[in-house]
Scaffold this active site. Structure first.
Site, PDB file in Angstrom:
ATOM      1  N   THR A  90       0.871  -1.176   0.000  1.00  0.00           N
ATOM      2  CA  THR A  90       0.000   0.000   0.000  1.00  0.00           C
ATOM      3  C   THR A  90       0.905   1.222   0.000  1.00  0.00           C
ATOM      4  O   THR A  90       1.697   1.413   0.924  1.00  0.00           O
ATOM      5  CB  THR A  90      -0.912   0.019   1.233  1.00  0.00           C
ATOM      6  OG1 THR A  90      -1.660  -1.194   1.277  1.00  0.00           O
ATOM      7  CG2 THR A  90      -1.861   1.204   1.186  1.00  0.00           C
ATOM      8  N   LYS A 165      -7.653   1.430  -2.822  1.00  0.00           N
ATOM      9  CA  LYS A 165      -7.291   0.984  -1.467  1.00  0.00           C
ATOM     10  C   LYS A 165      -7.493   2.121  -0.455  1.00  0.00           C
ATOM     11  O   LYS A 165      -7.957   1.914   0.668  1.00  0.00           O
ATOM     12  CB  LYS A 165      -5.833   0.510  -1.468  1.00  0.00           C
ATOM     13  CG  LYS A 165      -5.242   0.197  -0.126  1.00  0.00           C
ATOM     14  CD  LYS A 165      -5.728  -1.108   0.467  1.00  0.00           C
ATOM     15  CE  LYS A 165      -5.223  -1.281   1.892  1.00  0.00           C
ATOM     16  NZ  LYS A 165      -5.475  -2.579   2.455  1.00  0.00           N
ATOM     17  N   LYS A 233       0.316   4.856   8.528  1.00  0.00           N
ATOM     18  CA  LYS A 233       0.891   5.177   7.211  1.00  0.00           C
ATOM     19  C   LYS A 233      -0.232   5.323   6.173  1.00  0.00           C
ATOM     20  O   LYS A 233      -0.280   6.305   5.427  1.00  0.00           O
ATOM     21  CB  LYS A 233       1.843   4.058   6.776  1.00  0.00           C
ATOM     22  CG  LYS A 233       2.340   4.221   5.346  1.00  0.00           C
ATOM     23  CD  LYS A 233       2.645   2.912   4.615  1.00  0.00           C
ATOM     24  CE  LYS A 233       1.546   1.916   4.599  1.00  0.00           C
ATOM     25  NZ  LYS A 233       1.688   0.787   3.701  1.00  0.00           N
TER      26      LYS A 233
HETATM   27  P1  NAD Z   1       5.727  -6.255   7.080  1.00  0.00           P
HETATM   28  O1  NAD Z   1       6.474  -5.115   7.639  1.00  0.00           O
HETATM   29  O2  NAD Z   1       5.383  -7.427   7.971  1.00  0.00           O
HETATM   30  O3  NAD Z   1       6.532  -6.864   5.825  1.00  0.00           O
HETATM   31  C1  NAD Z   1       7.292  -6.113   4.931  1.00  0.00           C
HETATM   32  C2  NAD Z   1       8.506  -6.930   4.550  1.00  0.00           C
HETATM   33  O4  NAD Z   1       9.260  -6.194   3.565  1.00  0.00           O
HETATM   34  C3  NAD Z   1       9.452  -7.187   5.729  1.00  0.00           C
HETATM   35  O5  NAD Z   1       9.769  -8.574   5.819  1.00  0.00           O
HETATM   36  C4  NAD Z   1      10.685  -6.350   5.380  1.00  0.00           C
HETATM   37  O6  NAD Z   1      11.894  -6.891   5.876  1.00  0.00           O
HETATM   38  C5  NAD Z   1      10.626  -6.374   3.863  1.00  0.00           C
HETATM   39  N1  NAD Z   1      11.422  -5.305   3.243  1.00  0.00           N
HETATM   40  C6  NAD Z   1      11.571  -4.023   3.639  1.00  0.00           C
HETATM   41  N2  NAD Z   1      12.402  -3.360   2.810  1.00  0.00           N
HETATM   42  C7  NAD Z   1      12.769  -4.244   1.854  1.00  0.00           C
HETATM   43  C8  NAD Z   1      13.617  -4.162   0.726  1.00  0.00           C
HETATM   44  N3  NAD Z   1      14.256  -3.029   0.407  1.00  0.00           N
HETATM   45  N4  NAD Z   1      13.788  -5.273  -0.034  1.00  0.00           N
HETATM   46  C9  NAD Z   1      13.151  -6.434   0.293  1.00  0.00           C
HETATM   47  N5  NAD Z   1      12.347  -6.577   1.363  1.00  0.00           N
HETATM   48  C10 NAD Z   1      12.156  -5.497   2.132  1.00  0.00           C
HETATM   49  O7  NAD Z   1       4.423  -5.657   6.439  1.00  0.00           O
HETATM   50  P2  NAD Z   1       3.066  -6.436   6.043  1.00  0.00           P
HETATM   51  O8  NAD Z   1       2.105  -6.363   7.171  1.00  0.00           O
HETATM   52  O9  NAD Z   1       3.394  -7.751   5.415  1.00  0.00           O
HETATM   53  O10 NAD Z   1       2.499  -5.429   4.932  1.00  0.00           O
HETATM   54  C11 NAD Z   1       3.099  -5.321   3.642  1.00  0.00           C
HETATM   55  C12 NAD Z   1       2.266  -4.348   2.807  1.00  0.00           C
HETATM   56  O11 NAD Z   1       0.926  -4.848   2.684  1.00  0.00           O
HETATM   57  C13 NAD Z   1       2.179  -2.945   3.434  1.00  0.00           C
HETATM   58  O12 NAD Z   1       2.260  -1.979   2.427  1.00  0.00           O
HETATM   59  C14 NAD Z   1       0.816  -2.955   4.094  1.00  0.00           C
HETATM   60  O13 NAD Z   1       0.271  -1.653   4.189  1.00  0.00           O
HETATM   61  C15 NAD Z   1       0.025  -3.853   3.155  1.00  0.00           C
HETATM   62  N6  NAD Z   1      -1.089  -4.555   3.794  1.00  0.00           N
HETATM   63  C16 NAD Z   1      -0.913  -5.212   4.966  1.00  0.00           C
HETATM   64  C17 NAD Z   1      -2.004  -5.868   5.554  1.00  0.00           C
HETATM   65  C18 NAD Z   1      -1.848  -6.614   6.884  1.00  0.00           C
HETATM   66  O14 NAD Z   1      -2.885  -7.023   7.447  1.00  0.00           O
HETATM   67  N7  NAD Z   1      -0.648  -6.801   7.394  1.00  0.00           N
HETATM   68  C19 NAD Z   1      -3.259  -5.848   4.948  1.00  0.00           C
HETATM   69  C20 NAD Z   1      -3.404  -5.182   3.734  1.00  0.00           C
HETATM   70  C21 NAD Z   1      -2.308  -4.540   3.161  1.00  0.00           C
END
Ligand code: NAD
Length: 295
Positions: A90, A165, A233
């Site tokens: 997102t 979104k 965020k």
């Molecule tokens: P998270 O922080 O658990 O996972 C993000 C991952 O990206 C981490 O493992 C991190 O180490 C990795 N990362 C960061 N920088 C990186 C890079 N330069 N190269 C490779 N990997 C890298 O977050 P999440 O909860 O999995 O959410 C991910 C996305 O999905 C976000 O944008 C969030 O807004 C969206 N989202 C999350 C949910 C939820 O319920 N968690 C629901 C809908 C949407």
């Protein structure tokens, strides 16, 4: 790429998909890739460029604009022409359009494809994907996304996925705060909160939040899901976009402030339904109208 709370499960569904081969994973946290491979197979790359070198499809799930920018800087020069990058992070619509333009310049494709459905949806493979980008690239990517999504929809050109979104987040933030207030009210009124929820689930106030979060909120269990940090965020992205459009979103802005309180309470990593905890702690301090000014 991005084996976090969402990406871990998304990649796992891809690993289980018969028609998809040669799965390569990467996360900036060094042990994430090897740990994922030990569980699901495939191969862990040690850089973004190595991960995408022969890629037909690239799937990312990254925290925010900043990480998307970092990955794009390394990915764009390394990606083969014709490849399709599906980004489930997102982010702002602005960065989605910028990355889309950079991908077009190297004859590759970018779909901004944020998701709804949470970690449970990712685990079950039942996410909703709202995508923006080229129609042909979208059609080619649909069978890949169907490995982990129950609904996949193209909303328009690049950026339209993120705008959809944002609409989703505007519609949900007030709902969760209202649920926190309702559950707190029922509990302080001496009602059996579980019974109240069961009654309401059949009525006009029912919602996904009520069905999936009311029990966690009542139990004070927030150690899962979509973090307060990530929801803050998203609200920031929404308010920036709304401000550029000269639209006022008072409820969204207020819940954003409430989530800042949750953060200050130590809840940055809690699921954002921890709005309940704020209500529990601060609810009793709210004086009814008239009482506060001595009327
Ligand atoms: P998270 O922080 O658990 O996972 C993000 C991952 O990206 C981490 O493992 C991190 O180490 C990795 N990362 C960061 N920088 C990186 C890079 N330069 N190269 C490779 N990997 C890298 O977050 P999440 O909860 O999995 O959410 C991910 C996305 O999905 C976000 O944008 C969030 O807004 C969206 N989202 C999350 C949910 C939820 O319920 N968690 C629901 C809908 C949407």
């Amino acid at each position: 790429m991005g084996l976090g709370r969402m990406g871990w499960h998304i990649a796992a569904h891809l690993a289980g998909h018969d028609d998809l081969h040669d799965l390569v994973v990467f996360d900036v946290v060094e042990d994430h890739g090897p740990r994922w491979v030990a569980e699901h197979g495939g191969r862990a790359a040690d850089s973004v460029a190595a991960a995408v070198a022969d890629a037909e499809f690239v799937i990312t799930s990254l925290p925010s604009d900043r990480e998307l920018q970092v990955v794009a800087d390394e990915l764009v020069p390394a990606i083969p022409g014709g490849a399709i990058w599906v980004d489930h992070s997102t982010t702002s619509a602005r960065i989605a359009r910028e990355v889309g333009d950079r991908m077009s310049a190297v004859d590759a494709h970018f779909l901004d494809a944020p998701v709804s459905g949470g970690v449970d949806g990712a685990r079950k493979g039942s996410l909703t994907v709202m995508a923006g980008g080229d129609e042909d690239a979208f059609s080619r990517a649909v069978p890949v996304m169907e490995a982990y999504a129950a609904r996949v929809r193209r909303m328009g050109d690049t950026g339209a996925g993120q705008l959809t979104k944002m609409t989703n987040q505007i519609c949900v933030v007030g709902l969760c705060q209202a649920l926190a207030e309702g559950l707190d009210f029922a509990s302080r009124a001496g009602l059996d909160v579980e019974d109240v929820v069961q009654a309401m689930l059949q009525g006009s106030s029912t919602s996904w939040q009520m069905e999936n979060r009311a029990d966690k909120m009542s139990a004070g269990d927030y150690d899962f899901g979509f973090s307060t940090t990530l929801m803050r965020k998203d609200i920031g992205l929404v308010l920036d976009e709304a401000s550029a459009m000269s639209i006022s979103l008072p409820v969204t802005a207020l819940v954003g402030q409430f989530l800042a309180d949750v953060d200050a309470m130590g809840g940055a990593d809690w699921d954002w339904c921890s709005l309940m905890e704020r209500q529990r702690r601060f609810g009793p301090g709210i004086a009814p109208p008239g009482e506060a000014d001595g009327r």
